[in-house]
Design a protein around this motif. Structure first.
Motif, short mmCIF file in Angstrom:
data_model
loop_
_atom_site.label_atom_id
_atom_site.label_comp_id
_atom_site.label_asym_id
_atom_site.label_seq_id
_atom_site.Cartn_x
_atom_site.Cartn_y
_atom_site.Cartn_z
N GLY A 205 -15.53 48.07 79.48
CA GLY A 205 -16.28 48.82 80.06
C GLY A 205 -16.35 50.26 79.47
O GLY A 205 -15.84 50.56 78.23
N THR A 206 -16.51 51.34 80.23
CA THR A 206 -16.23 52.93 79.84
C THR A 206 -14.68 53.17 79.46
O THR A 206 -14.65 54.06 78.85
N HIS A 207 -13.91 52.31 79.72
CA HIS A 207 -12.66 52.56 79.31
C HIS A 207 -12.47 52.43 77.87
O HIS A 207 -11.49 53.11 77.25
N PHE A 208 -13.31 51.87 77.23
CA PHE A 208 -13.42 51.57 75.77
C PHE A 208 -13.64 53.19 75.39
O PHE A 208 -13.23 53.39 73.91
N LEU A 209 -14.13 54.10 75.83
CA LEU A 209 -14.55 55.45 75.28
C LEU A 209 -13.15 55.96 75.07
O LEU A 209 -13.18 57.13 74.45
N GLY A 210 -12.20 55.59 75.90
CA GLY A 210 -10.71 56.17 75.75
C GLY A 210 -10.19 56.33 74.18
O GLY A 210 -9.38 57.33 73.92
N LEU A 211 -10.88 55.51 73.26
CA LEU A 211 -10.47 55.35 72.11
C LEU A 211 -10.95 56.70 71.32
O LEU A 211 -10.17 57.10 70.49
N PHE A 212 -11.93 57.70 72.03
CA PHE A 212 -12.15 58.98 71.50
C PHE A 212 -11.33 59.93 71.70
O PHE A 212 -11.83 61.15 71.47
N SER A 213 -10.53 59.94 73.03
CA SER A 213 -9.66 60.97 73.47
C SER A 213 -8.12 60.59 73.15
O SER A 213 -7.58 59.83 74.20
N PRO A 214 -7.57 61.21 72.28
CA PRO A 214 -6.34 60.94 71.90
C PRO A 214 -5.44 61.51 73.15
O PRO A 214 -5.68 62.57 73.44
N PRO A 215 -4.27 61.00 73.59
CA PRO A 215 -3.44 61.43 74.74
C PRO A 215 -2.92 62.93 74.14
O PRO A 215 -2.61 62.85 72.58
N GLY A 216 -2.56 64.01 74.99
CA GLY A 216 -1.61 64.97 74.63
C GLY A 216 -2.41 66.06 74.04
O GLY A 216 -1.98 66.84 73.19
N VAL A 217 -3.92 65.92 74.24
CA VAL A 217 -4.25 67.27 73.62
C VAL A 217 -4.70 68.18 74.42
O VAL A 217 -5.31 67.81 75.32
N PRO A 218 -4.60 69.39 74.16
CA PRO A 218 -4.93 70.55 75.10
C PRO A 218 -6.51 70.51 75.49
O PRO A 218 -7.53 70.22 74.64
N GLY A 219 -6.76 70.81 76.63
CA GLY A 219 -8.04 70.88 77.27
C GLY A 219 -9.24 71.57 76.59
O GLY A 219 -10.32 70.97 76.10
N TRP A 220 -9.16 72.68 76.05
CA TRP A 220 -9.99 73.58 75.19
C TRP A 220 -10.14 72.95 73.85
O TRP A 220 -11.28 73.16 73.39
N LEU A 221 -9.35 71.99 73.39
CA LEU A 221 -9.62 71.44 71.88
C LEU A 221 -10.25 70.01 72.24
O LEU A 221 -10.77 69.48 71.08
N LEU A 222 -10.27 69.48 73.42
CA LEU A 222 -10.93 68.14 73.50
C LEU A 222 -12.30 67.98 72.92
O LEU A 222 -12.48 67.01 72.37
N PRO A 223 -13.32 68.89 73.36
CA PRO A 223 -14.42 68.68 72.69
C PRO A 223 -14.51 68.51 71.35
O PRO A 223 -15.40 67.51 70.90
#
Lengths: 124, 242
Positions: free
Chosen positions: B130-148
């Motif tokens: 499901g939408t958990h698949f989108l987690g592929l696009f957000s690596p862990p440990g990235v600061p919030g302002w850099l995420l976009p």
């Protein structure tokens, strides 16, 4: 050849002193030595596989360049589509090609294995 | 001297249904695979004969590659991966026969294969996670302002996968076949020049022979690389972002 003779000496001496503790100590030392051999074997195997993949330098170069070019190309295509949809020409293309450049670099680092320590890449 | 890119020309064979020489060799490759494997497994002996051993080695090899990359649960993709490997390998090797058409030297063919792989990854990923698949696009440990930024770059990186997958196979086959043709053309040109220059003709001939061996290596290697990358991408569908 040195090891078997030594072990033979041990076998000859130990029965008099005897004891389970002695046996377990010997087992432990044997385990340690086996572990060392296993680690060594794994290391040599790894270096060997790396060497064979390195010898194919042309293939490596084509592979890495494809990774990078595809990133920029994907960015360009996305930018072009964005411009077509939202009539923002040329800004969509400009921004997306720069982002595509970054994505290409990311692909490149991943393909070259420079980011292996990152937790995100462990599964790759 | 014949043009080195003449060998890639598409010629219609049955224009009414758009059947070209490319289609002919694709059908030929598929028929060769099916026929060959049926022939090899016709006896189903416990102790395999020669042809059955070849089929078993191919099967074991692809199964091992898939299992290494995706684990036991990836084995449900085995039919897809094995078909892809056999098709690419057979098409590459068929192209090595002089006068034959190389299907994989056309980017549209390899791109279609790559789209099939990525399509499978996306569809299966969304169905399973499901939408958990989108987690592929957000690596862990990235600061919030850099995420976009990271998410956009990861998405572009994901979309570039079918391009790089198809580009690599296509570029390798195209470059190899052009190089072969160019060196073979040198032989003819030098011989045609006559006189003392004609004695240089064996040099590019030697090069062409060496390239031929190298091209066989590339044909097999690229089929293998295509398979390995397919397995890695399928692994993303099975286990997206931890």
């Amino acid at each position: 050849m040195a090891d078997p003779t030594k072990r033979g000496d041990e076998n000859g001496q130990k029965p008099d002193s005897s004891g389970d503790a002695d046996l377990s100590a010997r087992l432990k030392s044997l385990d340690a030595r086996l572990e060392k051999v296993a680690v060594q074997r794994r290391e040599t195997k790894e270096t060997q596989t790396r060497k064979t993949s390195d010898s194919n330098a042309l293939g490596q170069a084509l592979r890495l360049s494809a990774e990078f070019i595809s990133g920029v190309a994907a960015g360009g295509i996305i930018g072009w589509i964005v411009d077509r949809l939202f009539e923002t020409s040329p800004w969509g293309l400009v921004v997306c090609i720069i982002l595509g450049f970054c994505a290409g670099m990311l692909n490149l680092f991943r393909a070259a294995g420079l980011m292996k320590s990152a937790p995100h890449d462990q599964k790759r | 001297m014949a043009s080195p890119i003449e060998q890639f020309q598409i010629k219609p064979i049955i224009p009414a249904i758009g059947f070209t020489n490319s289609s002919l060799f694709m059908v030929g490759a598929a028929a060769l695979i099916v026929g060959g494997l049926m022939f090899a497994s016709r006896k189903r002996a416990i102790v395999p004969g020669r042809s059955q051993s070849i089929a078993e080695i191919l099967h074991e090899f692809v199964a091992g590659t898939l299992k290494d990359a995706t684990g036991q649960e990836g084995m449900k993709f085995f039919p897809l991966v094995f078909s892809l490997f056999m098709f690419v390998l057979t098409a590459n090797l068929l192209g090595m026969i002089p006068g034959f058409f190389t299907v994989t030297s056309h980017v549209i063919v390899t791109f279609a294969l790559a789209l099939l792989v990525i399509g499978t990854v996306v569809v299966y990923g969304f169905i399973k996670h499901g939408t958990h698949f989108l987690g592929l696009f957000s690596p862990p440990g990235v600061p919030g302002w850099l995420l976009p930024f990271i998410v956009v770059i990861e998405i572009i990186s994901f979309l570039s996968r079918p391009i790089s997958l198809s580009l690599r196979l296509f570029a390798n086959m195209l470059a190899g076949h052009i190089a072969l043709k160019v060196f073979a053309g040198f032989v003819v040109a030098l011989l045609g020049a006559g006189g003392a220059i004609a004695f240089l003709a064996p040099l590019p001939l030697l090069m062409a022979v060496a390239l031929m061996a190298f091209e066989f290596f590339v044909a097999v290697l690229q089929a293998y690389v295509f398979t390995v990358l397919t397995c890695i991408y399928l692994n993303d569908a099975l286990h997206p972002g931890h």
